[in-house]
Design a protein around this motif. Structure first.
Motif, PDB file in Angstrom:
ATOM      1  N   TRP A  90       0.783  -1.233   0.000  1.00  0.00           N
ATOM      2  CA  TRP A  90       0.000   0.000   0.000  1.00  0.00           C
ATOM      3  C   TRP A  90       0.815   1.283   0.000  1.00  0.00           C
TER       4      TRP A  90
ATOM      5  N   LYS B  12      -2.586  -8.610  -7.745  1.00  0.00           N
ATOM      6  CA  LYS B  12      -3.370  -8.221  -6.576  1.00  0.00           C
ATOM      7  C   LYS B  12      -2.752  -6.982  -5.934  1.00  0.00           C
TER       8      LYS B  12
ATOM      9  N   THR C 280       5.942  -7.745  -3.294  1.00  0.00           N
ATOM     10  CA  THR C 280       6.537  -6.696  -2.467  1.00  0.00           C
ATOM     11  C   THR C 280       5.624  -6.483  -1.277  1.00  0.00           C
TER      12      THR C 280
ATOM     13  N   PHE D   5      17.650  -3.797  -8.015  1.00  0.00           N
ATOM     14  CA  PHE D   5      16.928  -3.277  -6.848  1.00  0.00           C
ATOM     15  C   PHE D   5      16.460  -4.460  -6.003  1.00  0.00           C
TER      16      PHE D   5
END
Ligand code: NAD
Length: 481
Positions: A149, A173, A225, A450
């Motif tokens: 988020w 998602k 993530t 990254f």
């Protein structure tokens, strides 16, 4: 009240069970829309659409795939104002930040990978007189992308852009806490002419949507993530199924300030690396280690700037610190502040919930908070708070600060402030960290690797690293005779 829909097989659809979750505006503490409370049935529909779309999408020319992804990038920029406002309302971040960073970066993610596939090399290995090997990269099939988020559209596109560019079809998602811009993105995909089923977006809770994606026998790769504990659950399911896994997890990043640095630059950048997005960036440097000779100087200048940060309504142009993303998260941050106090931390600034006057009086705001006097190995300096809370700690030499910096279970990023290049190189070698910034923070070249070490993750995103993750490799060996 507005409803957000799933995006499956090119259509905006209700969840199969017609169940809905409340979506909050964190700056005012009120529900403002509803999001699908989807489950495994919706994931199955999304998978089926993605599977059917795969043969055509994977066989498109690179130019055809590039063109549609570039069109999406262009439409993101065309809708910059609407998307920025939506991101700010959904997440609580300052509108100015969403407009300057989040949404432009989402467009850049799409165009970066749209063009990257046009300029890729593949390896060849020659064997004298005998044979030549070349490396063939093939899309995997249907892949899963699960995002958090804190940088909603930014991180969502950071995953799906390379996945789609490489020729995969996707079941994605977004976080249930900030679903709005992914929903608006699905409308952009429709407008851009992305073929149906190529990207499918299923909204809902982690255990009800993320887990079925992870468990799905035919979703062959998961790019995730989010928090370290969620990553651990995903790895426990996906590893025995031999899925490809990319895990970008939590951090507790050190920000190391040597006496020979450009102090003013170190101070002003440290304010940003501490409190941008209310400290809710995985790369924020929440442990600031300052060489003792300049400790007081740094502290005074830093506090001066922190106390001048404007906190309040994210929609105001002057706001630098907006709302935390949810009440739950605010309570978690306030609890961490209590622990820091209980452990004997000296509160130098902030430390409380904040209630702006006016429409945001019930929002989830926490003052930018600075502690000193805490040991490097106390809970505050070891656990990820993911909010506007930093500590200041003096150090005397390189060995000591390396020990402090490497003492956590995390290893995502580190920042080093010094004018001595040799020292910067020594530190970069010794820091257990996926990324080291020297005399800067959050300067991003999208071609670079990254990701994190230790419990900050497995694998690397960015440029060729992401395209490699989203492809399978075949070595073709051709004899010369
Ligand atoms: P989270 O782990 O709670 O959720 C991330 C996503 O995973 C959400 O979409 C969530 O619904 C989903 N999820 C939750 N449980 C799941 C399960 N059992 N199976 C599958 N999916 C599940 O993380 P968050 O609170 O949304 O984000 C904050 C965390 O993300 C912080 O720890 C932060 O450091 C980390 N983060 C890391 C990076 C990075 O690049 N390393 C970037 C941003 C954020």
């Amino acid at each position: 009240m507005e409803k957000i829909y799933n995006y499956i097989n090119g259509d905006l659809v209700k969840p199969k069970e017609d169940a809905w979750l409340e979506n909050y505006n964190p700056a005012i503490g009120e529900v403002y829309s509803f999001i699908p409370d989807s489950d495994g049935q919706d994931v199955d529909s999304a998978y089926k659409a993605a599977q059917e779309a795969f043969p055509l999408w994977s066989k498109k020319t690179l130019k055809e795939r590039s063109d549609v992804l570039q069109k999406i990038a262009d439409l993101i920029i065309k809708n910059l104002d609407e998307l920025s406002l939506a991101e700010s309302i959904d997440n609580g971040k300052p509108l100015a930040l969403a407009k300057k960073v989040d949404i432009p970066r989402a467009a850049t993610n799409m165009s970066f990978f749209a063009t990257a596939i046009l300029h890729e090399n593949s390896d060849t290995h020659q064997m004298n007189q005998l044979a030549i090997n070349y490396t063939l990269r093939k899309p995997i099939g249907v892949v899963g992308c699960i995002s958090p988020w804190n940088l909603p559209l930014y991180l969502f596109t950071w995953k799906i852009a390379p996945a789609l560019a490489a020729g995969n079809t996707v079941v994605a998602k977004p976080s249930e806490v900030t679903p709005m811009t992914a929903y608006l993105f699905s409308k952009i995909c429709q407008e851009a002419g992305l073929p149906k089923g190529v990207l499918n977006i299923v909204h809902g809770l982690g255990p009800k949507v993320g887990e079925p994606i992870t468990k799905h026998a035919n979703i062959k790769a998961i790019s995730f993530t989010g928090g370290t504990e969620t990553g651990r659950k995903i790895a426990a399911i996906a590893a025995p199924m031999f899925k490809k896994l990319s895990l970008e997890l939590g951090g507790k990043n050190p920000n190391i300030v040597f006496a020979d640095c450009d102090l003013d630059k170190a101070v002003s950048t440290s304010v940003l690396s501490s409190f941008s997005n209310q400290g809710q960036i995985c790369l924020c440097g929440s442990r600031i280690f300052i060489e003792r000779k300049i400790y007081q100087d740094f502290k005074n200048k830093f506090l001066d700037k922190v106390q001048n940060l404007t906190i309040g309504d994210p929609l105001e142009n002057t706001t630098k610190i907006g709302a935390l993303v949810s009440n739950d998260h605010m309570q978690k941050v306030l609890n961490h502040i209590q622990i820091a106090n209980d452990d004997g931390g000296v509160l130098l600034s902030g430390g409380k919930q904040y209630a702006p006057e006016g429409r945001c009086e019930n929002g989830y705001f926490v003052e930018p908070t600075v502690f000193e006097g805490l040991s490097y190995n106390c809970a505050t300096n070891q656990e990820e708070i993911f909010g506007p809370v930093v500590t200041l700690t003096p150090f005397d030499n390189e060995d000591e600060v390396i020990n402090y910096a490497n003492s956590t279970k995390y290893g995502l990023s580190a920042t080093v402030w010094t004018k001595d290049l040799n020292k910067a190189n020594r530190m970069s070698h010794l820091l257990q960290s996926g990324i080291v910034w020297v005399n800067c923070w959050l300067v991003r070249d999208l071609r670079t690797p990254f990701g994190g070490v230790k419990e900050s993750g497995v694998g690397r995103e960015g440029g060729a690293y992401a395209l490699n993750f989203f492809t399978e490799t075949t070595n073709v060996c051709i004899s010369y005779d």
